[in-house]
Scaffold this motif. Sequence first.
Motif, PDB file in Angstrom:
ATOM      1  N   TYR A 139      -0.583   6.479   6.856  1.00 19.26           N
ATOM      2  CA  TYR A 139       0.251   6.277   7.665  1.00 19.26           C
ATOM      3  C   TYR A 139       1.498   6.829   6.023  1.00 19.26           C
ATOM      4  O   TYR A 139       2.320   6.428   6.248  1.00 19.26           O
ATOM      5  CB  TYR A 139       1.185   5.906   8.087  1.00 19.26           C
ATOM      6  CG  TYR A 139       2.006   6.663   8.740  1.00 19.26           C
ATOM      7  CD1 TYR A 139       2.031   6.977  10.331  1.00 19.26           C
ATOM      8  CD2 TYR A 139       3.619   5.498   9.233  1.00 19.26           C
ATOM      9  CE1 TYR A 139       3.583   7.707  11.073  1.00 19.26           C
ATOM     10  CE2 TYR A 139       4.655   6.278   9.431  1.00 19.26           C
ATOM     11  CZ  TYR A 139       4.758   7.120  10.938  1.00 19.26           C
ATOM     12  OH  TYR A 139       6.055   7.463  11.118  1.00 19.26           O
ATOM     13  N   TRP A 140       2.289   8.441   6.109  1.00 16.82           N
ATOM     14  CA  TRP A 140       2.524   8.704   4.871  1.00 16.82           C
ATOM     15  C   TRP A 140       4.081   8.555   4.883  1.00 16.82           C
ATOM     16  O   TRP A 140       4.686   9.270   3.958  1.00 16.82           O
ATOM     17  CB  TRP A 140       2.197   9.173   3.934  1.00 16.82           C
ATOM     18  CG  TRP A 140       0.686   8.409   3.257  1.00 16.82           C
ATOM     19  CD1 TRP A 140      -0.525   8.712   3.370  1.00 16.82           C
ATOM     20  CD2 TRP A 140       0.807   7.684   1.859  1.00 16.82           C
ATOM     21  NE1 TRP A 140      -1.483   7.936   2.395  1.00 16.82           N
ATOM     22  CE2 TRP A 140      -0.619   7.336   1.551  1.00 16.82           C
ATOM     23  CE3 TRP A 140       2.124   7.274   1.347  1.00 16.82           C
ATOM     24  CZ2 TRP A 140      -0.578   6.389   0.788  1.00 16.82           C
ATOM     25  CZ3 TRP A 140       1.927   6.467   0.548  1.00 16.82           C
ATOM     26  CH2 TRP A 140       0.247   5.637   0.360  1.00 16.82           C
ATOM     27  N   LEU A 141       3.817   8.776   6.535  1.00 12.66           N
ATOM     28  CA  LEU A 141       5.325   9.430   6.477  1.00 12.66           C
ATOM     29  C   LEU A 141       6.469   8.469   6.898  1.00 12.66           C
ATOM     30  O   LEU A 141       7.870   8.972   6.919  1.00 12.66           O
ATOM     31  CB  LEU A 141       5.156  10.436   7.745  1.00 12.66           C
ATOM     32  CG  LEU A 141       4.417  11.330   8.157  1.00 12.66           C
ATOM     33  CD1 LEU A 141       4.301  12.225   9.439  1.00 12.66           C
ATOM     34  CD2 LEU A 141       5.325  12.621   7.567  1.00 12.66           C
ATOM     35  N   PHE A 142       5.984   7.124   6.351  1.00  6.77           N
ATOM     36  CA  PHE A 142       6.462   5.584   6.534  1.00  6.77           C
ATOM     37  C   PHE A 142       8.531   5.982   5.971  1.00  6.77           C
ATOM     38  O   PHE A 142       9.142   5.495   5.873  1.00  6.77           O
ATOM     39  CB  PHE A 142       6.308   4.728   6.284  1.00  6.77           C
ATOM     40  CG  PHE A 142       6.268   4.174   5.223  1.00  6.77           C
ATOM     41  CD1 PHE A 142       4.514   5.008   4.587  1.00  6.77           C
ATOM     42  CD2 PHE A 142       6.639   3.655   4.377  1.00  6.77           C
ATOM     43  CE1 PHE A 142       4.076   4.796   3.219  1.00  6.77           C
ATOM     44  CE2 PHE A 142       6.256   3.971   2.879  1.00  6.77           C
ATOM     45  CZ  PHE A 142       4.730   3.951   1.981  1.00  6.77           C
TER      46      PHE A 142
ATOM     47  N   LEU B 144     -10.168  -5.883   5.089  1.00  4.47           N
ATOM     48  CA  LEU B 144      -8.926  -6.698   5.280  1.00  4.47           C
ATOM     49  C   LEU B 144      -7.991  -5.635   4.483  1.00  4.47           C
ATOM     50  O   LEU B 144      -7.723  -5.102   4.010  1.00  4.47           O
ATOM     51  CB  LEU B 144      -8.798  -8.192   4.206  1.00  4.47           C
ATOM     52  CG  LEU B 144      -7.504  -8.684   4.459  1.00  4.47           C
ATOM     53  CD1 LEU B 144      -8.161  -9.570   5.668  1.00  4.47           C
ATOM     54  CD2 LEU B 144      -7.908  -9.718   3.013  1.00  4.47           C
ATOM     55  N   ASN B 145      -6.681  -5.161   6.006  1.00  6.59           N
ATOM     56  CA  ASN B 145      -5.788  -4.908   6.039  1.00  6.59           C
ATOM     57  C   ASN B 145      -4.476  -4.806   6.088  1.00  6.59           C
ATOM     58  O   ASN B 145      -4.142  -5.108   7.738  1.00  6.59           O
ATOM     59  CB  ASN B 145      -6.532  -3.037   5.879  1.00  6.59           C
ATOM     60  CG  ASN B 145      -5.416  -2.084   5.149  1.00  6.59           C
ATOM     61  OD1 ASN B 145      -5.503  -2.092   4.443  1.00  6.59           O
ATOM     62  ND2 ASN B 145      -4.447  -1.656   5.972  1.00  6.59           N
ATOM     63  N   CYS B 146      -3.689  -5.353   6.009  1.00  6.57           N
ATOM     64  CA  CYS B 146      -2.487  -5.902   7.340  1.00  6.57           C
ATOM     65  C   CYS B 146      -1.612  -4.268   7.482  1.00  6.57           C
ATOM     66  O   CYS B 146      -1.344  -3.710   7.426  1.00  6.57           O
ATOM     67  CB  CYS B 146      -1.043  -6.554   5.584  1.00  6.57           C
ATOM     68  SG  CYS B 146      -0.336  -7.395   6.508  1.00  6.57           S
ATOM     69  N   TYR B 147      -1.966  -5.135   8.640  1.00  7.15           N
ATOM     70  CA  TYR B 147      -0.996  -4.225  10.168  1.00  7.15           C
ATOM     71  C   TYR B 147       0.431  -3.866   9.529  1.00  7.15           C
ATOM     72  O   TYR B 147       0.789  -3.077  10.218  1.00  7.15           O
ATOM     73  CB  TYR B 147      -1.130  -4.608  11.073  1.00  7.15           C
ATOM     74  CG  TYR B 147      -1.790  -5.463  11.793  1.00  7.15           C
ATOM     75  CD1 TYR B 147      -0.876  -6.604  11.486  1.00  7.15           C
ATOM     76  CD2 TYR B 147      -2.496  -5.498  12.994  1.00  7.15           C
ATOM     77  CE1 TYR B 147      -0.675  -7.396  12.453  1.00  7.15           C
ATOM     78  CE2 TYR B 147      -2.691  -6.889  13.466  1.00  7.15           C
ATOM     79  CZ  TYR B 147      -1.824  -7.702  13.345  1.00  7.15           C
ATOM     80  OH  TYR B 147      -1.294  -9.188  13.657  1.00  7.15           O
ATOM     81  N   SER B 148       1.128  -4.567   9.125  1.00  7.91           N
ATOM     82  CA  SER B 148       2.082  -5.270   8.735  1.00  7.91           C
ATOM     83  C   SER B 148       2.507  -4.336   7.488  1.00  7.91           C
ATOM     84  O   SER B 148       4.106  -3.084   7.802  1.00  7.91           O
ATOM     85  CB  SER B 148       3.023  -5.673   8.648  1.00  7.91           C
ATOM     86  OG  SER B 148       3.094  -6.280   9.793  1.00  7.91           O
ATOM     87  N   CYS B 149       1.895  -3.726   7.014  1.00 14.23           N
ATOM     88  CA  CYS B 149       1.631  -2.452   5.676  1.00 14.23           C
ATOM     89  C   CYS B 149       2.320  -1.090   6.293  1.00 14.23           C
ATOM     90  O   CYS B 149       1.845  -0.451   7.505  1.00 14.23           O
ATOM     91  CB  CYS B 149       0.341  -2.141   4.763  1.00 14.23           C
ATOM     92  SG  CYS B 149       0.999  -0.346   3.858  1.00 14.23           S
ATOM     93  N   PRO B 150       3.553  -0.646   5.758  1.00 10.81           N
ATOM     94  CA  PRO B 150       4.015   0.489   5.974  1.00 10.81           C
ATOM     95  C   PRO B 150       3.802   1.888   6.547  1.00 10.81           C
ATOM     96  O   PRO B 150       3.286   2.612   7.699  1.00 10.81           O
ATOM     97  CB  PRO B 150       4.666   1.108   5.221  1.00 10.81           C
ATOM     98  CG  PRO B 150       5.173  -0.491   4.777  1.00 10.81           C
ATOM     99  CD  PRO B 150       4.041  -0.568   4.457  1.00 10.81           C
ATOM    100  N   ALA B 151       2.203   1.914   5.667  1.00  5.98           N
ATOM    101  CA  ALA B 151       0.555   3.038   5.951  1.00  5.98           C
ATOM    102  C   ALA B 151       0.400   2.848   6.416  1.00  5.98           C
ATOM    103  O   ALA B 151      -0.547   3.680   6.653  1.00  5.98           O
ATOM    104  CB  ALA B 151       0.507   3.749   4.340  1.00  5.98           C
ATOM    105  N   ALA B 152      -0.181   1.527   7.582  1.00  6.90           N
ATOM    106  CA  ALA B 152      -1.587   1.396   8.139  1.00  6.90           C
ATOM    107  C   ALA B 152      -0.925   1.741   8.828  1.00  6.90           C
ATOM    108  O   ALA B 152      -0.573   2.082  10.108  1.00  6.90           O
ATOM    109  CB  ALA B 152      -0.902  -0.636   8.482  1.00  6.90           C
ATOM    110  N   THR B 153      -2.808   1.863   9.284  1.00  2.00           N
ATOM    111  CA  THR B 153      -2.918   2.889  10.693  1.00  2.00           C
ATOM    112  C   THR B 153      -3.752   2.302  12.053  1.00  2.00           C
ATOM    113  O   THR B 153      -4.207   2.758  12.360  1.00  2.00           O
ATOM    114  CB  THR B 153      -4.061   4.432  10.301  1.00  2.00           C
ATOM    115  OG1 THR B 153      -4.958   3.859   9.534  1.00  2.00           O
ATOM    116  CG2 THR B 153      -3.025   5.606   9.019  1.00  2.00           C
ATOM    117  N   GLY B 154      -4.222   1.187  11.063  1.00  2.00           N
ATOM    118  CA  GLY B 154      -5.239   0.319  12.404  1.00  2.00           C
ATOM    119  C   GLY B 154      -4.795  -1.017  11.914  1.00  2.00           C
ATOM    120  O   GLY B 154      -3.966  -1.342  11.243  1.00  2.00           O
TER     121      GLY B 154
END
Lengths: 46, 297
Positions: B19-22, B41-51
């Motif tokens: 999600y590079w529109l952030f 392992l991928n934090c969902y509070s990452c601005p670019a996270a999609t899942g």
Amino acid sequence: MRPYRVLPFLLMLAFLVLALAGINLAEPEAVLDKAIRVCLSCMGIG
Amino acid sequence: MPGLRRWIQVAATLLSNGYWLFPWKESLYRGPLKAVCLPGLNCYSCPAATGACPLGSLQHVLAELRPGFAAGQPRPGLYVAGLLGFSGSLVGRMPCAWLCPFGLLQEWLHKIPSPELPVPRALSWLKYLFLALFVIALPFWAVDEFGYGMTWFCKFVCPAGTLEAGIPLLILEPELRALVGRLFYAKLTILVLFLAWMAVSRRPFCRVACPLGAIYSLFNKHSAFRLVHHPDRCTRCRACFNDCPMGVKVYEGANQLDCIRCLRCLRHSCRFGAISFEVAGVGPQVGETGGTTGGTH
């Protein structure tokens, strides 16, 4: 010739049923609800 | 094979954080895909996270279990457990090697020229402690007066969250910097220590601290996809061990808890055809003259 293993399929089926039961309980909505919010305290900020 | 795996790791990382529109939307992705737990392992509070992060979701479920039951809306985490268990039953710990963005980061950092520091095998049990304590027990039992718990691993440990969400958010939203306190500095220290460790050791976070890997590892022995060790062909030359990013001695048994199925031993290390794979009992058969038939080599 190795024998076929049934256990992985039983496990997959059991966990698939679990996931479907979770979907029936609207758990994906609960996951979505948390995932779309920035939880600062969850990151150790604030 | 290492080339193919790298491409898949990069693709998975980009898809998990696509999600590079952030910067323009000034918010993180809020679409329906966020209801799906990613395998790595991928934090969902990452601005670019999609899942969604499966560990974060699991902790949230446990932290809100009591209020949910009290309100007549029980959500015991069957969905998250089902997804994790299905993935584990299918391929065991394979997502760690092929799909996890934090795993990719560790492999890249280890390319920095530096002395090699082995990870003591005894430390590998720590990740089960993190899983039992920080992901399961504390979120469930340590609750406030309203019955709500906290996401202990995310809040007090997770270096992936600090790197992927904490730091980017502090850069993007400067007003948040006033909220930074000792806890975040402590987490930053954990992150820096792990990043430094990644340069000198292979996948230290996976081996020592990752609760997600700990969950998947429990399925390694019985998953559909498994490695097969052929003792009659093995010379115990230790080439597999020397090449293994997780320090697994395949000659002491395939499918050990720490094996992430990167297949490096199978494709790259072993020259004697002593390692192959099978899927639920079906797989390439070892031929008479070395190697395997059926296209594994």
